[in-house]
Write a protein that holds these residues in place. Sequence first.
Motif, short mmCIF file in Angstrom:
data_model
loop_
_atom_site.label_atom_id
_atom_site.label_comp_id
_atom_site.label_asym_id
_atom_site.label_seq_id
_atom_site.Cartn_x
_atom_site.Cartn_y
_atom_site.Cartn_z
N ALA A 52 4.68 -4.88 -2.77
CA ALA A 52 4.74 -3.57 -1.98
C ALA A 52 3.76 -2.78 -1.10
CB ALA A 52 5.71 -2.78 -2.57
N ARG A 53 2.23 -2.71 -1.64
CA ARG A 53 1.30 -1.85 -0.92
C ARG A 53 1.70 -2.91 0.35
NH1 ARG A 53 -2.28 -1.90 -6.35
NH2 ARG A 53 -0.98 -1.84 -7.96
N TRP A 54 0.84 -4.29 0.53
CA TRP A 54 0.91 -4.26 1.07
C TRP A 54 1.53 -4.97 2.70
CZ3 TRP A 54 1.14 -9.93 3.12
CH2 TRP A 54 1.61 -10.56 1.59
N LEU A 55 3.21 -5.40 2.32
CA LEU A 55 4.34 -5.85 2.72
C LEU A 55 5.36 -5.02 2.94
CD1 LEU A 55 5.00 -8.19 4.67
CD2 LEU A 55 5.50 -9.55 2.58
N THR A 56 5.98 -4.85 1.85
CA THR A 56 7.54 -4.44 1.62
C THR A 56 7.58 -4.44 -0.09
OG1 THR A 56 9.40 -3.69 3.04
CG2 THR A 56 8.52 -5.65 2.40
N PRO A 57 8.20 -3.36 -0.53
CA PRO A 57 9.13 -4.13 -1.62
C PRO A 57 9.93 -5.49 -1.78
CG PRO A 57 9.25 -1.76 -0.61
CD PRO A 57 8.82 -1.73 0.49
N VAL A 58 9.54 -5.55 -2.81
CA VAL A 58 10.23 -6.51 -3.44
C VAL A 58 11.14 -6.45 -4.24
CG1 VAL A 58 7.89 -7.48 -4.97
CG2 VAL A 58 10.10 -9.15 -3.14
N THR A 59 12.65 -7.22 -4.67
CA THR A 59 13.09 -7.61 -5.63
C THR A 59 13.96 -9.27 -5.61
OG1 THR A 59 15.41 -6.48 -4.68
CG2 THR A 59 14.28 -5.09 -5.83
N GLY A 60 14.73 -9.14 -7.13
CA GLY A 60 15.18 -10.40 -6.94
C GLY A 60 14.83 -11.25 -8.47
N ASP A 61 15.30 -12.02 -8.44
CA ASP A 61 14.56 -13.07 -9.30
C ASP A 61 13.78 -13.79 -9.38
OD1 ASP A 61 14.42 -14.33 -11.94
OD2 ASP A 61 16.48 -15.65 -11.72
N LEU A 62 12.66 -13.25 -9.55
CA LEU A 62 11.33 -14.14 -9.18
C LEU A 62 10.60 -14.91 -10.02
CD1 LEU A 62 9.29 -10.30 -7.96
CD2 LEU A 62 11.18 -12.03 -6.61
N VAL A 142 2.81 -12.85 15.07
CA VAL A 142 2.70 -11.00 14.96
C VAL A 142 2.55 -10.09 14.40
CG1 VAL A 142 2.23 -8.99 16.88
CG2 VAL A 142 2.10 -11.07 18.12
N GLY A 143 3.97 -10.91 13.93
CA GLY A 143 4.26 -10.48 12.44
C GLY A 143 3.54 -10.40 11.91
N TRP A 144 3.50 -12.32 11.33
CA TRP A 144 2.01 -12.27 10.15
C TRP A 144 0.89 -12.04 10.27
CZ3 TRP A 144 4.81 -13.10 6.26
CH2 TRP A 144 6.22 -13.90 5.84
N ASP A 145 0.29 -11.97 11.51
CA ASP A 145 -1.08 -11.11 11.89
C ASP A 145 -0.99 -9.95 10.86
OD1 ASP A 145 -3.36 -12.68 13.49
OD2 ASP A 145 -1.32 -13.49 14.68
N LEU A 146 0.41 -8.98 11.50
CA LEU A 146 0.51 -7.73 10.60
C LEU A 146 0.25 -7.37 9.08
CD1 LEU A 146 2.19 -6.28 13.17
CD2 LEU A 146 0.45 -5.29 12.87
N SER A 147 0.99 -8.24 9.08
CA SER A 147 1.13 -8.84 7.48
C SER A 147 -0.52 -9.32 6.26
CB SER A 147 2.11 -10.04 6.70
OG SER A 147 3.37 -9.22 7.84
N LEU A 148 -0.71 -10.52 7.07
CA LEU A 148 -2.53 -11.03 7.21
C LEU A 148 -3.08 -9.42 7.02
CD1 LEU A 148 -1.28 -13.95 7.13
CD2 LEU A 148 -3.52 -14.74 7.94
N LEU A 149 -2.61 -8.83 8.42
CA LEU A 149 -4.14 -7.90 8.36
C LEU A 149 -4.13 -6.93 6.71
CD1 LEU A 149 -6.52 -5.77 9.99
CD2 LEU A 149 -4.39 -5.06 11.17
N GLY A 150 -2.82 -6.44 7.16
CA GLY A 150 -2.47 -5.16 5.45
C GLY A 150 -2.53 -5.93 4.67
N LEU A 151 -2.32 -7.59 4.03
CA LEU A 151 -3.19 -8.08 2.57
C LEU A 151 -4.87 -8.01 2.99
CD1 LEU A 151 -2.98 -9.82 0.66
CD2 LEU A 151 -2.89 -11.82 2.04
#
Length: 212
Positions: A52-62, A142-151
């Motif tokens: 949740a801190r670098w991508l977005t909140p996640v829920t479910g049966d992980l 590009v979407g994944w690039d933004l995610s990798l930057l956030g990570l």
Amino acid sequence: MAELLDEINAVHRAVGRRDIPAGASTTVLLSRRYDATLEDVWNACTTPERVARWLTPVTGDLRPGGSYQLTGNAHGEILLCERPTLLRVTWVFGEDITPADVSEVTLRLSPQEYGATLFELEHAAVGDPAFWERYGPGAAGVGWDLSLLGLSWHLAGTGPADPESWAAAAEGREFVVNTSQRWRAAHVAFGAPPDVAQRAAAQTTAFYTGES
């Protein structure tokens, strides 16, 4: 901007092909080294509180065989989970879908010298040919690039206080422009004519900057 260019240059980008259950797919692959331990990167990618801190909140049966939902984003099933090196999930947008709409995301981690970690992410999708013709690999890339930057920011404990405001500002736009061009180069290396790849990169840039 120099630090941002270092982040952009840290990522290797490639386009390929792979068969998945949905059919013959096109893949985008991003790989980079993080100066963080294998366990730290794995936990950042699989612990809901950290995701949740670098991508977005996640829920479910992980768990393997379970399902997940990223808030305001994709959902799917967890296909493989081999701690701390391999995670594979289906990746789906929306509810009214066909089998061809079910893509796959695979994360591979491997330890490197000096306590670093090699991060490799592959997104394989059959997709809509018209969508690919318009946007090319940058639509997902590009979407994944933004995610990798956030990570990267998360692992280093740095980054802007408000990532959404950063993305809408000049530096965020420059990041999109630069990464769109890197995906243009990967598109050409995959075999696309340069003019086709450039048009797709321009459309991708316009999409992510809200100019389309």
